[in-house]
Design an enzyme around this catalytic site. Sequence first.
Site, PDB file in Angstrom:
ATOM      1  N   GLU A  23      53.615  46.273 -52.519  1.00 21.40           N
ATOM      2  CA  GLU A  23      54.653  46.701 -51.741  1.00 21.40           C
ATOM      3  C   GLU A  23      55.933  46.396 -52.309  1.00 21.40           C
ATOM      4  O   GLU A  23      57.024  46.480 -51.821  1.00 21.40           O
ATOM      5  CB  GLU A  23      54.702  46.189 -50.241  1.00 21.40           C
TER       6      GLU A  23
ATOM      7  N   TYR B 197      56.846  43.356 -53.593  1.00 24.52           N
ATOM      8  CA  TYR B 197      57.315  42.023 -53.563  1.00 24.52           C
ATOM      9  C   TYR B 197      57.195  41.484 -54.759  1.00 24.52           C
ATOM     10  O   TYR B 197      56.908  41.941 -55.864  1.00 24.52           O
ATOM     11  CB  TYR B 197      56.644  41.535 -52.443  1.00 24.52           C
TER      12      TYR B 197
ATOM     13  N   ARG C  61      46.385  40.754 -51.841  1.00 23.03           N
ATOM     14  CA  ARG C  61      46.588  42.343 -51.697  1.00 23.03           C
ATOM     15  C   ARG C  61      47.409  42.775 -52.657  1.00 23.03           C
ATOM     16  O   ARG C  61      48.333  42.677 -53.026  1.00 23.03           O
ATOM     17  CB  ARG C  61      47.626  42.227 -50.431  1.00 23.03           C
TER      18      ARG C  61
ATOM     19  N   HIS D  37      58.207  49.692 -51.178  1.00 22.97           N
ATOM     20  CA  HIS D  37      59.382  49.794 -50.114  1.00 22.97           C
ATOM     21  C   HIS D  37      60.337  50.874 -50.468  1.00 22.97           C
ATOM     22  O   HIS D  37      60.985  51.678 -49.841  1.00 22.97           O
ATOM     23  CB  HIS D  37      59.692  48.637 -49.461  1.00 22.97           C
TER      24      HIS D  37
ATOM     25  N   ARG E  85      48.823  48.868 -37.807  1.00 24.13           N
ATOM     26  CA  ARG E  85      49.185  49.585 -36.538  1.00 24.13           C
ATOM     27  C   ARG E  85      48.400  50.065 -35.745  1.00 24.13           C
ATOM     28  O   ARG E  85      48.681  50.254 -34.378  1.00 24.13           O
ATOM     29  CB  ARG E  85      50.177  50.778 -37.079  1.00 24.13           C
TER      30      ARG E  85
ATOM     31  N   GLN F 194      58.282  54.533 -34.986  1.00 22.61           N
ATOM     32  CA  GLN F 194      59.591  54.385 -34.106  1.00 22.61           C
ATOM     33  C   GLN F 194      59.996  52.961 -33.666  1.00 22.61           C
ATOM     34  O   GLN F 194      60.894  52.555 -33.392  1.00 22.61           O
ATOM     35  CB  GLN F 194      59.499  55.419 -32.789  1.00 22.61           C
TER      36      GLN F 194
END
Length: 648
Positions: free
Chosen positions: A143, A145, A193, A231, A290, A318
């Site tokens: 991601e 990082y 990861r 990101h 999620r 959202q």
Amino acid sequence: MGSMHTRLVFEGEAAGALAEFYAERARGGAALIITGGIAPNPEGRMEPDAAVLDRESAIADHARIVAAVHHAGSPIVMQILHAGRYAKHADAVGPSAARAPINRFTPHRLSADDVERTVEDYVRCAALAHEAGYDGVDVMGSEGYLINQFTAPRTNDRRDDWGGSAEKRTRFAVEIVRRIRARLGPDFAILYRISALDLVENGAGADETVALAQALEAAGADALTTGIGWHESRVPTIAYMVPRGAWRFAAARLKRALAIPVAASNRINTPELAEELLARGEADLVALARPLLADPEFLRKAAAGRSAGIAPCIACNQACLDYIFTDRVATCLVNPRAGRETEYRAQPARRRERIAVAGSGPAGLAFAVTAASRGHAVTLFEAQASSGGQMRLACRIPGKEEFASLLSYYEFEAQRLGVELRMATAFDATIARAECFDRIVIATGVAPRKPRVAGIERANVRSYTEILTGAVDPGRRVAIIGAGAIAFDTAEYLTASASTGDPDTFYREWGVAANGDAPGGIVPAAPAPAARFVSVFQRTPGRPAARLGISTGWINRAALQRRGVIIVTGCEYLHIDDAGLHIAVDGKPRTIAVDDIVVCAGQDSLRPALSELEALGVPVHLIGGARDAVAIDARRAIEEGYRLALTC
């Protein structure tokens, strides 16, 4: 359960909320819990008050979380995450002094000694996690990082032992894993990861990623979890417009090259899809993040063959990502209890009531299902022939087909819980008097607002409801009055010309190299031509559709821009005639020649027979758009319905 940021805290009395959050998902059947990211040193914090594990005094708080998850029946590993140049504070560091486009802070370049110290900080953090009782660690190398910043040429311009060649760029990651293994021995789990796809320019290619994975395996990693995209990537990775399972090829590519297990992740939100990936040998594990926000019982329901009763993640972002990006604790549009497990406790009702609910949009459905689950007798009235309200319209937007799964879930749960459904029946005072309800809930939603513009009654001026229901097929040239979320959805509906649920179409639209070794996994985008010429007009000046979600708005804007949609802000609507839509921008009149005009200029609350119902002498509640039409969306509507149902 894959890692995710929640903004729930790991330390102090407030850590009890995080312990319950993880424990509830462990009770729901998760075989392994991976925490959100913990920094190994202060400079690695995501933000000034983010969690750091670099001292023994913090062990007790972490041990409390571990104990709660173990008691609930699952092992738990702690993710170690150093933000690098993504850190939102002045002490940010990186392999190079290159500022991220999504962060205002420029990182300090790590010296060679600093790099060595940082590696040891990872090792110490892992050792403290071991003392706290964690079963292992998940080293965040994805991601965008810090570790990912070392592995990619995009952010590593070093020419020392930690940069230059691909082998030197991956040394930082490999050394961290190797030294943690040497320090903690063979019985402490080390997950890594890996960035299976960077999706940025000058990112790592497929061959480099496979080589890194093999080096990590040799260094002592027990398994790889996969991350997709940085990101700052301009390719959507987890939003609803990304087809389900779109990234399965990236996990499969790693699995073919390794002996250790590989976990697939991202846009896997049904047990059927997860099982398919496992059955086809594309992954050894599936990491759900999620989806376990949306339904902590996901896995128990799947194991029992009750997948229809799983509250689905609809990838809207959202209340999870958008809340994180705006400094709020993450929750879920589908499940307002997520992240608030110690606050929202659904207990059986003290007294069973007969409750009438008028309207079966998101607010009415959420109330009906929650109230029925507490033991109330609920009758749901809907004036239309089918349930769903505004969400039924949303399901017709290309890319938002996912939302239909939420309606299916509500309909399944309503039937299971004994909610009486009366479709094509408008609730009114006559029904209320005849059936003697104890309580009435008005969730009748909104109606499109018609602006005061000369010519608005012309035959070629349409409501967005006429367009999205398919009642009207507009011509090739369309003007949209209004530039809010509904206007953008309507523009998407009018311009999309291919199936957005097809992964190959998505790859072409966004430039993803699914079958090659392009740097960063990206190639030039090749979007399909737009189906129509669409212009969107906003009365207020400034950024169009400023209220679009922070994590999805840029995707909506980029997709429409690629299709040639014109957006004009700060305009005055003058009149409509045979020549088209007449506007003024900066006082200068313009005429927009169009075939059809679609009005998306806001909504008004629908409250039929409210005064008559209030006169009956029983409690009457307004929720959702019926209560307040301003900026109404499904998240607010569902939460209002859920909260009210807990108080009845």
